[in-house]
Design an enzyme around this catalytic site. Sequence first.
Site, PDB file in Angstrom:
ATOM      1  N   CYS A   8       0.860  -1.190   0.000  1.00  0.00           N
ATOM      2  CA  CYS A   8       0.000   0.000   0.000  1.00  0.00           C
ATOM      3  C   CYS A   8       0.896   1.238   0.000  1.00  0.00           C
ATOM      4  CB  CYS A   8      -0.988  -0.025   1.167  1.00  0.00           C
ATOM      5  SG  CYS A   8      -0.229  -0.035   2.806  1.00  0.00           S
ATOM      6  N   ASN A  11       2.286   1.391   4.362  1.00  0.00           N
ATOM      7  CA  ASN A  11       2.559   0.101   5.019  1.00  0.00           C
ATOM      8  C   ASN A  11       2.262   0.165   6.525  1.00  0.00           C
ATOM      9  OD1 ASN A  11       5.420  -2.114   5.588  1.00  0.00           O
ATOM     10  ND2 ASN A  11       3.331  -2.683   5.138  1.00  0.00           N
ATOM     11  N   CYS A  13      -1.527   0.751   7.353  1.00  0.00           N
ATOM     12  CA  CYS A  13      -2.978   0.475   7.477  1.00  0.00           C
ATOM     13  C   CYS A  13      -3.403  -0.770   6.706  1.00  0.00           C
ATOM     14  CB  CYS A  13      -3.788   1.677   6.998  1.00  0.00           C
ATOM     15  SG  CYS A  13      -3.501   3.184   7.948  1.00  0.00           S
ATOM     16  N   ARG A  14      -3.391  -0.699   5.365  1.00  0.00           N
ATOM     17  CA  ARG A  14      -3.982  -1.773   4.560  1.00  0.00           C
ATOM     18  C   ARG A  14      -3.075  -2.980   4.387  1.00  0.00           C
ATOM     19  NH1 ARG A  14      -5.224   2.181  -0.297  1.00  0.00           N
ATOM     20  NH2 ARG A  14      -3.318   3.043   0.618  1.00  0.00           N
ATOM     21  N   SER A  15      -1.841  -2.770   3.927  1.00  0.00           N
ATOM     22  CA  SER A  15      -1.007  -3.953   3.615  1.00  0.00           C
ATOM     23  C   SER A  15      -0.602  -4.749   4.860  1.00  0.00           C
ATOM     24  CB  SER A  15       0.208  -3.583   2.757  1.00  0.00           C
ATOM     25  OG  SER A  15       1.030  -2.643   3.369  1.00  0.00           O
ATOM     26  N   ASP A 122      -8.219   3.925   1.008  1.00  0.00           N
ATOM     27  CA  ASP A 122      -7.255   4.300   2.035  1.00  0.00           C
ATOM     28  C   ASP A 122      -8.016   4.761   3.279  1.00  0.00           C
ATOM     29  OD1 ASP A 122      -5.385   5.480   3.625  1.00  0.00           O
ATOM     30  OD2 ASP A 122      -4.478   6.678   2.037  1.00  0.00           O
TER      31      ASP A 122
HETATM   32  P1  4NP Z   1      -1.814   2.779   4.092  1.00  0.00           P
HETATM   33  O1  4NP Z   1      -2.491   4.119   4.650  1.00  0.00           O
HETATM   34  O2  4NP Z   1      -1.241   3.138   2.721  1.00  0.00           O
HETATM   35  O3  4NP Z   1      -2.957   1.827   3.969  1.00  0.00           O
HETATM   36  O4  4NP Z   1      -0.767   2.372   5.067  1.00  0.00           O
HETATM   37  C1  4NP Z   1      -1.817   5.339   4.765  1.00  0.00           C
HETATM   38  C2  4NP Z   1      -0.947   5.549   5.797  1.00  0.00           C
HETATM   39  C3  4NP Z   1      -0.301   6.772   5.931  1.00  0.00           C
HETATM   40  C4  4NP Z   1      -0.570   7.774   5.025  1.00  0.00           C
HETATM   41  C5  4NP Z   1      -1.443   7.564   3.979  1.00  0.00           C
HETATM   42  C6  4NP Z   1      -2.063   6.339   3.848  1.00  0.00           C
HETATM   43  N1  4NP Z   1       0.067   9.034   5.179  1.00  0.00           N
HETATM   44  O5  4NP Z   1      -0.234   9.939   4.373  1.00  0.00           O
HETATM   45  O6  4NP Z   1       0.875   9.218   6.090  1.00  0.00           O
END
Ligand code: 4NP
Length: 151
Positions: A8, A11, A13-15, A122
């Site tokens: 993602c 790294n 939240c989703r992955s 997201d």
């Molecule tokens: P992820 O979510 O891609 O599912 O881990 C996010 C985590 C952090 C951010 C964006 C999306 N950020 O902008 O910091």
Amino acid sequence: MKRILMVCLGNICRSPLAEGILKSKVDCKNVLVDSAGTASYHVGELPDKRSIEVARKYGIDITDQRSRQFTVVDFDNFDIIYAMDKSNFNNIIGKSRNNDDVKKVKLILNELDNCDDKNVPDPYYGGSQGFESVYKMLDEACNKIANKINN
Ligand code: 4NP
């Protein structure tokens, strides 16, 4: 040994959820599952608290994970690279060196029957409900992935 990487943006939240869910459905002696982010903002951090919580609710502990950034070497170290959304997909493809690399990259929700390039949304800027719905989508996709591997 089948090697699968979940990717993602951050790294956190989703992955990490995708990694934890798939690990819970396969024999980890035969399948290597890891995750990474296309961005470096959160390198070294634990998964987001809300991901840890929703995973725990369904009996999965993801607190051994730490964020790391996707690198080109991941094309050599993994057989399938699942992107959570089209932006992640395009970022990974942007790092590919050849057609073999490109062929490894898939959108994870295209594992579901009605594969029409859907994104795992997201959930970072939303509430815990977003994490619950992300968990359910990933659980369904990982059931399909695990069935393919286990059969
Ligand atoms: P992820 O979510 O891609 O599912 O881990 C996010 C985590 C952090 C951010 C964006 C999306 N950020 O902008 O910091």
